[in-house]
Scaffold this active site. Sequence first.
Site, PDB file in Angstrom:
ATOM      1  N   SER A  87       0.825  -1.212   0.000  1.00  9.60           N
ATOM      2  CA  SER A  87       0.000   0.000   0.000  1.00  9.60           C
ATOM      3  C   SER A  87       0.859   1.262   0.000  1.00  9.60           C
ATOM      4  O   SER A  87       1.994   1.272   0.476  1.00  9.60           O
ATOM      5  CB  SER A  87      -0.921   0.014   1.220  1.00  9.60           C
ATOM      6  OG  SER A  87      -1.700  -1.157   1.259  1.00  9.60           O
TER       7      SER A  87
HETATM    8  N1  SAM Z   1      -0.248  -4.921   4.186  1.00 10.15           N
HETATM    9  C1  SAM Z   1       0.435  -5.263   2.973  1.00 10.15           C
HETATM   10  C2  SAM Z   1       1.818  -4.675   2.892  1.00 10.15           C
HETATM   11  O1  SAM Z   1       2.223  -3.945   3.809  1.00 10.15           O
HETATM   12  O2  SAM Z   1       2.529  -4.993   1.933  1.00 10.15           O
HETATM   13  C3  SAM Z   1      -0.343  -4.910   1.739  1.00 10.15           C
HETATM   14  C4  SAM Z   1      -1.495  -5.805   1.544  1.00 10.15           C
HETATM   15  S1  SAM Z   1      -2.244  -5.894  -0.029  1.00 10.15           S
HETATM   16  C5  SAM Z   1      -2.943  -4.310  -0.259  1.00 10.15           C
HETATM   17  C6  SAM Z   1      -3.656  -6.942   0.420  1.00 10.15           C
HETATM   18  C7  SAM Z   1      -3.260  -8.346   0.767  1.00 10.15           C
HETATM   19  O3  SAM Z   1      -4.403  -9.007   1.288  1.00 10.15           O
HETATM   20  C8  SAM Z   1      -2.791  -9.168  -0.426  1.00 10.15           C
HETATM   21  O4  SAM Z   1      -1.516  -9.675  -0.193  1.00 10.15           O
HETATM   22  C9  SAM Z   1      -3.833 -10.301  -0.507  1.00 10.15           C
HETATM   23  O5  SAM Z   1      -3.300 -11.533  -0.958  1.00 10.15           O
HETATM   24  C10 SAM Z   1      -4.301 -10.372   0.940  1.00 10.15           C
HETATM   25  N2  SAM Z   1      -5.599 -11.025   1.165  1.00 10.15           N
HETATM   26  C11 SAM Z   1      -6.751 -10.934   0.451  1.00 10.15           C
HETATM   27  N3  SAM Z   1      -7.709 -11.693   1.006  1.00 10.15           N
HETATM   28  C12 SAM Z   1      -7.163 -12.267   2.114  1.00 10.15           C
HETATM   29  C13 SAM Z   1      -7.646 -13.156   3.131  1.00 10.15           C
HETATM   30  N4  SAM Z   1      -8.900 -13.631   3.144  1.00 10.15           N
HETATM   31  N5  SAM Z   1      -6.787 -13.541   4.112  1.00 10.15           N
HETATM   32  C14 SAM Z   1      -5.523 -13.095   4.127  1.00 10.15           C
HETATM   33  N6  SAM Z   1      -5.000 -12.265   3.204  1.00 10.15           N
HETATM   34  C15 SAM Z   1      -5.815 -11.846   2.210  1.00 10.15           C
END
Ligand code: SAM
Length: 285
Positions: A109
């Site tokens: 993000s």
């Molecule tokens: N916080 C992260 C960082 O600092 O790099 C960025 C996260 S990215 C915007 C959103 C993440 O949520 C992705 O890696 C995606 O695979 C994960 N995601 C989506 N659905 C999910 C779920 N049900 N459980 C865990 N992770 C999930």
Amino acid sequence: MLTSMADRDDPREHLRRFIRRSLDRNQPAGRFAGPRCEASEDSVMKSVNPYIGPRDRMIIEQLAAKGVRDERVLDAMRHVAREAFVPEELREAAYADQPLPLGEGQTISQPYIVGAMTEALGLEGGENVLEIGTGSGYAAAVLAHIARVVHSIERIPALARRARETLRRLGYDRVEVIEGDGSLGWRPAAPYDAIVATAEGPCIPPSLRAQLKPGGRLVMPVEDAACGQALVRLVRGTDGEDHVESIQPVRFVPLIGAEGWPDEDAWLAKMRADAGESFSRESYR
Ligand code: SAM
């Protein structure tokens, strides 16, 4: 130093305090000290931006100037080496004011969003925190600078493995990375003082709410009829009542899971139905 309430709400006063601390920190000291740095806060305020490091510039220009005020959050983000969490070929862009691709169709993000979400959690130190969506591990590292322990869940195994390795290499031993469906929370370490989800759900998953302590805070993007997606904060009241407020419009990738979207196609179809021709997957972070 006394600071009035008005000063605390003034972004330029925040910026000035950062510069003051930065100048203090960089004064030479001891037997081998060279000449003192004679820069004043005023001269720095006018001209220093091109000469300070990219992380300090990010703090000043992307966070403090856009309204992130919590000194714990600003300080945490001053300490985390964002360049270590982005893919090697994108390191030069690590401090740019934008999200960056991580691979697997996911993103790290934008720094401002990490700051705003962390601030909204109202951490004071000592908390047990759950993050859903580890991605690169960057936001988990920021949280770990403030909280006592961070449990972070990622559904894509390759990302979870990479984040775990990065965090271990950098010494973040208070972050536990788990592979799985974070829409259901993570019961073994519940209840939590704070929960943050970095992917958008159709609503706040009941399991996440149930794993919050009374008084606990949950921050996440959810579908919003007016603006598409909104960042919301839920505070679980000690009286059993939830207090939910909308913080700002955002654009996040989908939360895919049992209490999120069933799959990426379902989310894409819904987004296209709402936005029509103007929808672009690339603008979702
Ligand atoms: N916080 C992260 C960082 O600092 O790099 C960025 C996260 S990215 C915007 C959103 C993440 O949520 C992705 O890696 C995606 O695979 C994960 N995601 C989506 N659905 C999910 C779920 N049900 N459980 C865990 N992770 C999930």
